[in-house]
Design a protein around this motif. Structure first.
Motif, PDB file in Angstrom:
ATOM      1  N   TRP A 122       1.097  -1.012 -11.617  1.00 61.20           N
ATOM      2  CA  TRP A 122       1.209  -0.776 -10.177  1.00 61.20           C
ATOM      3  C   TRP A 122       0.187  -1.598  -9.411  1.00 61.20           C
ATOM      4  O   TRP A 122       0.470  -2.072  -8.305  1.00 61.20           O
ATOM      5  N   LEU A 123      -0.999  -1.791  -9.975  1.00 60.52           N
ATOM      6  CA  LEU A 123      -1.963  -2.681  -9.333  1.00 60.52           C
ATOM      7  C   LEU A 123      -1.481  -4.132  -9.401  1.00 60.52           C
ATOM      8  O   LEU A 123      -1.676  -4.905  -8.452  1.00 60.52           O
ATOM      9  N   ILE A 124      -0.846  -4.507 -10.507  1.00 57.62           N
ATOM     10  CA  ILE A 124      -0.308  -5.872 -10.620  1.00 57.62           C
ATOM     11  C   ILE A 124       0.788  -6.087  -9.574  1.00 57.62           C
ATOM     12  O   ILE A 124       0.837  -7.132  -8.909  1.00 57.62           O
ATOM     13  N   LEU A 125       1.658  -5.096  -9.397  1.00 60.06           N
ATOM     14  CA  LEU A 125       2.711  -5.205  -8.383  1.00 60.06           C
ATOM     15  C   LEU A 125       2.104  -5.300  -6.987  1.00 60.06           C
ATOM     16  O   LEU A 125       2.570  -6.082  -6.145  1.00 60.06           O
ATOM     17  N   LEU A 126       1.067  -4.498  -6.738  1.00 60.32           N
ATOM     18  CA  LEU A 126       0.381  -4.575  -5.441  1.00 60.32           C
ATOM     19  C   LEU A 126      -0.122  -5.989  -5.174  1.00 60.32           C
ATOM     20  O   LEU A 126       0.077  -6.545  -4.084  1.00 60.32           O
ATOM     21  N   TYR A 127      -0.767  -6.602  -6.183  1.00 61.15           N
ATOM     22  CA  TYR A 127      -1.294  -7.950  -5.983  1.00 61.15           C
ATOM     23  C   TYR A 127      -0.175  -8.984  -5.839  1.00 61.15           C
ATOM     24  O   TYR A 127      -0.335  -9.976  -5.120  1.00 61.15           O
ATOM     25  N   LEU A 128       0.972  -8.755  -6.481  1.00 55.71           N
ATOM     26  CA  LEU A 128       2.108  -9.666  -6.317  1.00 55.71           C
ATOM     27  C   LEU A 128       2.617  -9.643  -4.873  1.00 55.71           C
ATOM     28  O   LEU A 128       2.811 -10.698  -4.249  1.00 55.71           O
TER      29      LEU A 128
ATOM     30  N   TYR B 213       0.823  -1.214   0.000  1.00 49.40           N
ATOM     31  CA  TYR B 213       0.000   0.000   0.000  1.00 49.40           C
ATOM     32  C   TYR B 213       0.856   1.263   0.000  1.00 49.40           C
ATOM     33  O   TYR B 213       0.439   2.302  -0.526  1.00 49.40           O
ATOM     34  N   PHE B 214       2.065   1.180   0.570  1.00 53.53           N
ATOM     35  CA  PHE B 214       2.956   2.343   0.508  1.00 53.53           C
ATOM     36  C   PHE B 214       3.351   2.616  -0.943  1.00 53.53           C
ATOM     37  O   PHE B 214       3.385   3.781  -1.385  1.00 53.53           O
ATOM     38  N   ILE B 215       3.641   1.560  -1.697  1.00 57.18           N
ATOM     39  CA  ILE B 215       4.019   1.720  -3.108  1.00 57.18           C
ATOM     40  C   ILE B 215       2.860   2.310  -3.907  1.00 57.18           C
ATOM     41  O   ILE B 215       3.036   3.237  -4.713  1.00 57.18           O
ATOM     42  N   ILE B 216       1.651   1.811  -3.698  1.00 61.85           N
ATOM     43  CA  ILE B 216       0.507   2.311  -4.472  1.00 61.85           C
ATOM     44  C   ILE B 216       0.169   3.737  -4.048  1.00 61.85           C
ATOM     45  O   ILE B 216      -0.211   4.579  -4.874  1.00 61.85           O
ATOM     46  N   ALA B 217       0.333   4.051  -2.752  1.00 59.13           N
ATOM     47  CA  ALA B 217       0.071   5.413  -2.270  1.00 59.13           C
ATOM     48  C   ALA B 217       1.020   6.403  -2.947  1.00 59.13           C
ATOM     49  O   ALA B 217       0.611   7.492  -3.377  1.00 59.13           O
TER      50      ALA B 217
END
Length: 558
Positions: A413-419, A393-397
């Protein structure tokens, strides 16, 4: 099945339960992928209301396992409850299909069918969920309990293979847009119908194969009627029946009502969320009041409770996938995936895909660390999971910080979040299921799985609350501009909207004020996502600090 056969690998019953759970998760996650979009686009609900319904629905799905576990342990047995729950969920999905078929001609009937469907699915999941998890642990003899982390990771791969298939197929046929980006709001029904068929397949798989493969290491059927339990299935000196005194039951009832009043009237929670929170706390207290518990049993149950509390924050963050993250994928994300504009409800498919890809490597990692006597205890693994979800969540924020009202988030970025969240999930969820299997007294096995799932329920309820504080996304500003309203000025309170403008915004499901959480006003998506960073980050640090204490309370169980 002989003991030797078990030692060479995993019992065949694990793969039967794997397949059964796979189809059930197809049904559940496939429906979950399109549910909030159906509520908003077909039943004309606001996004914040859809998020609250979504959170309440998921929360109740994980509250009813308490009831399902109790009924299985006392009356019906695991097998019968799994079959009953599977059939109920298939019926519920079919009612959602009916709701999505009639909303265009009878919105009132569609809403009635939708609420009925969700209610039936809630109770069906309650019968199904704790009993199939309990049976996984019962497949292994006492001396093979060290394999449970690996077994539950494999079982969890079945869960997520089903989730992947459901999140692939149901959005493909149920969340359809034309070349101009206009959604076919009548297509949702096909996604719900596919979910219903999947649940029927899963129930049939279990019914056909249960007698041959779902057996104890000695070849006896697992999960039969409690009245036919064999004393040899219990540890030496272990009580075979819970012993709740009348005083304990009366006290539990009073505590339940008192907690409910405090949570509802003091903290302002709705009745569904009040029921979830007060039930979890009351049941936890009732179980430890059982007079047959030994000190070691009670200590181990406290470990389950402590871990379950921290898991609440994980699921509150993780389950944004079906609400706020889906709305962001729909409204403020460039979903171009190698030239294909991916349906917004399908973006969360990457979680299931990554679990299928990484479940076996994680299983091998735990086995390797165990062989070197370096495997961390379960609470350490779970604290790592919480830290990873805070990182995601820090990365997506950081990446939404400068989007403004019209910028689009790149789908990568959503794909990375789910990874990252998948790695977090594999450190936490199957490990938690395994921990309950290791620490639970047998007479409380299904009921304690029900209690453990109450932490999921509480997390999902909190997820609904947090999802509802998502601020307006780009599409809302565009629509307000079309209506002749400067939404940013309204939210900044530099312009006061007229009564007519307020009514126009409400008609188009646009809120004219910023949401507030814990006394703080949420102005943008950056602040929204940082809420999850803080909650899960603090939970990770505190749980890790508690691990020495938890290790002592586990009395030798890793």
């Amino acid at each position: 099945m002989t003991e030797a056969q078990v030692k060479t690998g995993h019992p065949k019953g694990l793969w039967v339960l794997f397949g059964t759970e796979m189809w059930e998760r197809f049904n559940f996650y496939g429906m979950r992928a399109i549910l909030t979009l159906f509520l908003v686009n077909s039943l004309m609900m606001k996004e914040e209301d859809a998020s609250l319904i979504y959170g309440g629905f998921l929360g109740l799905c994980y509250l009813t396992p308490m009831l399902g576990g109790f009924i299985a342990d006392r009356f019906f047995g695991n097998r019968n409850c799994i079959l009953l729950g599977g059939l109920m969920m298939a019926v519920g999905q079919f009612l959602l299909f009916a709701s999505a078929s009639v909303f265009g001609t009878n919105l009132s009937l569609a809403n009635t069918l939708m609420w009925s469907a969700l209610g039936i699915i809630i109770f069906g999941n309650g019968f199904f969920k704790p009993n199939i998890s309990s049976m996984v642990g019962s497949l292994y003899p006492k001396q093979e309990k060290s394999k449970l982390d690996t077994a539950f990771t494999i079982f969890y791969m079945g869960i997520n293979l089903g989730a992947f298939l459901g999140q692939l197929i149901c959005p493909l046929i149920g969340d359809v847009k034309d070349a101009n980006g206009i959604r076919d709001i009548h297509a949702f029904k096909w996604g719900f119908l596919a979910a219903s068929i999947a649940m029927l397949i899963g129930t049939a798989v279990f019914y056909v194969l249960k007698n041959k493969y779902v057996v104890t290491p000695d070849g006896k059927p697992l999960g039969g009627l409690p009245s036919k339990n064999d004393a040899s299935d219990f540890e030496e000196g272990e009580s075979q029946k819970a012993e709740f005194s009348q005083k304990a039951l009366i006290t539990a009832g009073i505590v339940f009502l008192t907690l409910g009043a405090i949570i509802h009237f003091v903290f302002g929670q709705n009745l569904i969320y009040t029921l979830i929170y007060s039930s979890g706390l009351t049941l936890a207290g009732l179980i430890v009041s059982d007079t047959s518990l030994t000190k070691i049993e009670r200590d181990r149950i406290f470990v389950i409770y402590i871990v379950a509390f921290f898991i609440i924050f994980f699921w509150a963050a993780f389950e944004q996938a079906g609400s706020s993250l889906t709305f962001i994928a729909d409204n403020q994300t460039d979903r171009n995936f190698f030239g294909w504009n991916m349906p917004p409800s399908m973006v969360q498919i990457f979680n299931g895909l990554f679990v299928v890809a990484f479940a076996v490597p994680f299983s091998m990692l735990w086995d390797y660390l165990r062989s070197k006597d370096r495997e961390p205890i379960s609470p350490v693994k779970q604290s790592v999971g919480l830290a990873l979800i805070a990182l995601s969540y820090f990365i997506i924020a950081y990446n939404v910080k400068d989007l403004g009202n019209s910028g689009l988030l790149a789908i990568k970025w959503l794909i990375l979040l789910y990874l990252i969240q998948t790695c977090a999930e594999l450190c936490l969820s199957p490990i938690g299921l395994s921990l309950v299997g290791k620490l639970s007294p047998k007479r409380f096995s299904s009921l304690l799985y029900g209690v453990f799932f109450l932490s999921n329920a509480s997390g999902y309820a909190l997820a609904g609350t947090l999802g509802s504080i998502m601020p307006a996304t780009g599409d809302k500003f565009i629509k307000a501009k079309e209506l002749g309203i400067d939404l940013q000025a309204v939210l900044d309170k530099t312009v006061t909207p007229t009564a007519e403008q307020t009514a126009l915004l409400a008609k188009h499901q646009i809120t004219d004020h910023n949401p507030v959480f814990a006394g703080f006003e949420i102005h943008n998506l950056f602040e929204f996502f940082m809420v999850f960073v803080v909650l899960t980050g603090l939970a990770a640090v505190i749980l890790f600090a508690l691990t020495p204490v938890l290790k002592k309370l586990m009395h030798g169980v890793r």
